[in-house]
Design a protein around this motif. Structure first.
Motif, PDB file in Angstrom:
ATOM      1  N   THR A 103       0.975  -1.244   0.114  1.00  0.00           N
ATOM      2  CA  THR A 103      -0.759  -0.030  -0.218  1.00  0.00           C
ATOM      3  C   THR A 103       0.778   1.123   0.184  1.00  0.00           C
ATOM      4  O   THR A 103      -0.063   2.323  -0.561  1.00  0.00           O
ATOM      5  N   GLN A 131      -2.654  -5.493 -15.216  1.00  0.00           N
ATOM      6  CA  GLN A 131      -1.876  -4.856 -14.126  1.00  0.00           C
ATOM      7  C   GLN A 131      -2.871  -3.107 -14.366  1.00  0.00           C
ATOM      8  O   GLN A 131      -3.086  -1.998 -13.283  1.00  0.00           O
ATOM      9  N   GLY A 132      -3.171  -3.034 -15.866  1.00  0.00           N
ATOM     10  CA  GLY A 132      -4.350  -1.767 -15.629  1.00  0.00           C
ATOM     11  C   GLY A 132      -5.183  -2.186 -15.389  1.00  0.00           C
ATOM     12  O   GLY A 132      -5.446  -0.569 -14.771  1.00  0.00           O
ATOM     13  N   SER A 133      -5.849  -2.315 -15.420  1.00  0.00           N
ATOM     14  CA  SER A 133      -7.215  -2.318 -14.385  1.00  0.00           C
ATOM     15  C   SER A 133      -7.237  -2.189 -12.931  1.00  0.00           C
ATOM     16  O   SER A 133      -7.734  -1.762 -12.619  1.00  0.00           O
ATOM     17  N   ILE A 140      -5.065  -0.181 -11.593  1.00  0.00           N
ATOM     18  CA  ILE A 140      -4.527   1.247 -11.190  1.00  0.00           C
ATOM     19  C   ILE A 140      -5.712   1.957 -12.662  1.00  0.00           C
ATOM     20  O   ILE A 140      -5.968   2.953 -10.751  1.00  0.00           O
ATOM     21  N   LEU A 141      -6.739   1.447 -12.917  1.00  0.00           N
ATOM     22  CA  LEU A 141      -7.756   2.146 -12.834  1.00  0.00           C
ATOM     23  C   LEU A 141      -8.377   2.047 -11.826  1.00  0.00           C
ATOM     24  O   LEU A 141      -9.397   3.072 -11.504  1.00  0.00           O
ATOM     25  N   LYS A 153      -7.915   1.346  -8.553  1.00  0.00           N
ATOM     26  CA  LYS A 153      -7.401   2.618  -7.405  1.00  0.00           C
ATOM     27  C   LYS A 153      -7.723   3.846  -8.044  1.00  0.00           C
ATOM     28  O   LYS A 153      -8.640   4.545  -7.118  1.00  0.00           O
ATOM     29  N   GLY A 154      -7.387   4.756  -9.129  1.00  0.00           N
ATOM     30  CA  GLY A 154      -7.829   6.084  -9.215  1.00  0.00           C
ATOM     31  C   GLY A 154      -9.071   6.138  -9.362  1.00  0.00           C
ATOM     32  O   GLY A 154      -9.970   7.375  -9.176  1.00  0.00           O
ATOM     33  N   LEU A 155     -10.114   5.383 -10.024  1.00  0.00           N
ATOM     34  CA  LEU A 155     -11.538   5.889 -10.141  1.00  0.00           C
ATOM     35  C   LEU A 155     -11.909   4.607  -9.048  1.00  0.00           C
ATOM     36  O   LEU A 155     -13.415   5.488  -9.363  1.00  0.00           O
ATOM     37  N   GLN A 156     -11.463   4.660  -7.815  1.00  0.00           N
ATOM     38  CA  GLN A 156     -12.151   4.102  -7.098  1.00  0.00           C
ATOM     39  C   GLN A 156     -13.425   2.564  -7.346  1.00  0.00           C
ATOM     40  O   GLN A 156     -14.863   3.503  -7.179  1.00  0.00           O
ATOM     41  N   ILE A 158     -13.789  -2.504 -11.657  1.00  0.00           N
ATOM     42  CA  ILE A 158     -13.276  -2.362 -13.755  1.00  0.00           C
ATOM     43  C   ILE A 158     -12.390  -3.855 -13.147  1.00  0.00           C
ATOM     44  O   ILE A 158     -11.875  -4.105 -14.847  1.00  0.00           O
ATOM     45  N   ILE A 197      -6.732   1.388 -20.317  1.00  0.00           N
ATOM     46  CA  ILE A 197      -6.088   0.246 -19.020  1.00  0.00           C
ATOM     47  C   ILE A 197      -5.679  -0.576 -20.229  1.00  0.00           C
ATOM     48  O   ILE A 197      -3.866  -0.511 -19.319  1.00  0.00           O
ATOM     49  N   GLY A 218      -0.984  -0.344 -17.941  1.00  0.00           N
ATOM     50  CA  GLY A 218      -0.659  -1.634 -18.139  1.00  0.00           C
ATOM     51  C   GLY A 218       0.220  -2.175 -18.286  1.00  0.00           C
ATOM     52  O   GLY A 218       1.526  -2.438 -18.472  1.00  0.00           O
TER      53      GLY A 218
END
Lengths: 185, 185
Positions: free
Chosen positions: A21, A158-160, A162-163, A165-168, A172, B155, B159
């Motif tokens: 975290t 990995q991308g999902s 990140i998104l 987290k970022g978009l809460q 996703i 994504i 990613g």
DNA sequence: GTCTATAACAGGATAGAC
DNA sequence: GTCTATCCTGTTATAGAC
């Protein structure tokens, strides 16, 4: 000698939570001590090389968990590949707690972490690629396509994350797991 | 008053480089001062609220760059959508220097950064989604499909940046940009 | 507006008692 | 094996001269 206050198999998960975290720089010995219930000096007894060794151990611990609970399932030849994938995706969902938890590779991917763990991260990612590639070939895909699918699956994960987290919005991540399943359908 | 040693439009890019590679916690005032050529006290003159204000300014600066160089292109109705996408992807390649540079959202996405910038990150990501959705509908896609494509494009970008860094292979990012173009083909 | 100097604190790490 | 106490360095931040 005094009794261990906390066993290794409880210690590592606790350290892992902090590193995941907060990242490498963001994880302070103060907090690492708090979450383990040990004093800083005791942590140094367990990990003589300090924070770096703790992070290394966490990386290795995560690698073992993933090997046991994901790679071994993906490549288990006794079961049909569709079943393996389904089980593995459930485990991946657990690994990231449905999108709530981040990836340790990402947590260690800022400069300070890369300086220390670049090779370990690269190896870990290649292990993921190989496990997914193995699955693809078991499904009858060509080497080339199996590799492409494996790479895209990791990109999606990995991308999902990140998104999410970022978009809460953890959906996703969850929807991406379904999408991965469909890609191999 | 003395003359500014470095103008805002040179100052922000310099700060940006540090925050992008080190993350919020990993960026020290010492290094931020070095790369700008200013002393720490002078940085506080420019950014009275210190590191947090510098990071906020960087986030805003990146947002403006992206609006100007990517969103405005993606949504420019004078040009056919295929052309817009092509141009925008070139700019995205520049933004991340072909995969060598990381994303500021990711850099600020560990706990400390999220505590401060969650809302800014969420807004920034939604701006990306809207710009890509706008492109998709301009190409005749339904709202639903345009949204799905936009999400998948982000994504893919996020990613592939992570994997490019971890596997030390920028082609992963570059190939992903091509893949995005093909998805809208 | 920039600088030197310094304060105030947090971080990583170690010594030595128990 | 864990603890208290301490060291040292790095970090954020401020005061005040120029």
């Amino acid at each position: 000698m005094r009794p261990q206050k906390i066993a290794d198999d409880q210690l590592l998960p606790a350290l892992t939570r902090v590193f995941r975290t907060k990242g490498y720089e963001g994880a302070s010995l103060k907090e690492l001590a708090e979450v383990t219930g040990l004093k800083k000096a005791s942590l140094y007894h367990r990990f003589p090389d300090g924070k770096q060794e703790m992070a290394e151990s966490v990386l290795e611990y995560m690698g073992q968990w993933v090997t046991t609970n994901i790679f071994n399932i993906l490549t288990k030849e006794e079961f049909p590949p569709e079943t393996r994938l389904k089980h593995a995706l459930v485990q991946i969902g657990k690994l990231y707690d449905g999108g709530k938890d981040g990836c340790i590779f990402r947590a260690f991917s800022m400069q300070a972490g890369l300086d220390l763990f670049q090779e370990g991260i690269k190896k870990g990612m290649n292990d993921w690629l190989n496990a997914f590639k193995n699955l693809g070939t078991a499904m009858g895909l060509s080497d080339k396509i199996a590799e492409e699918n494996a790479l895209q699956s990791l990109i999606d994960i990995q991308g999902s994350l990140i998104l999410s987290k970022g978009l809460q919005d953890n959906n996703i991540f969850k929807n991406t797991l379904k999408k991965i399943e469909n890609r191999y359908g």
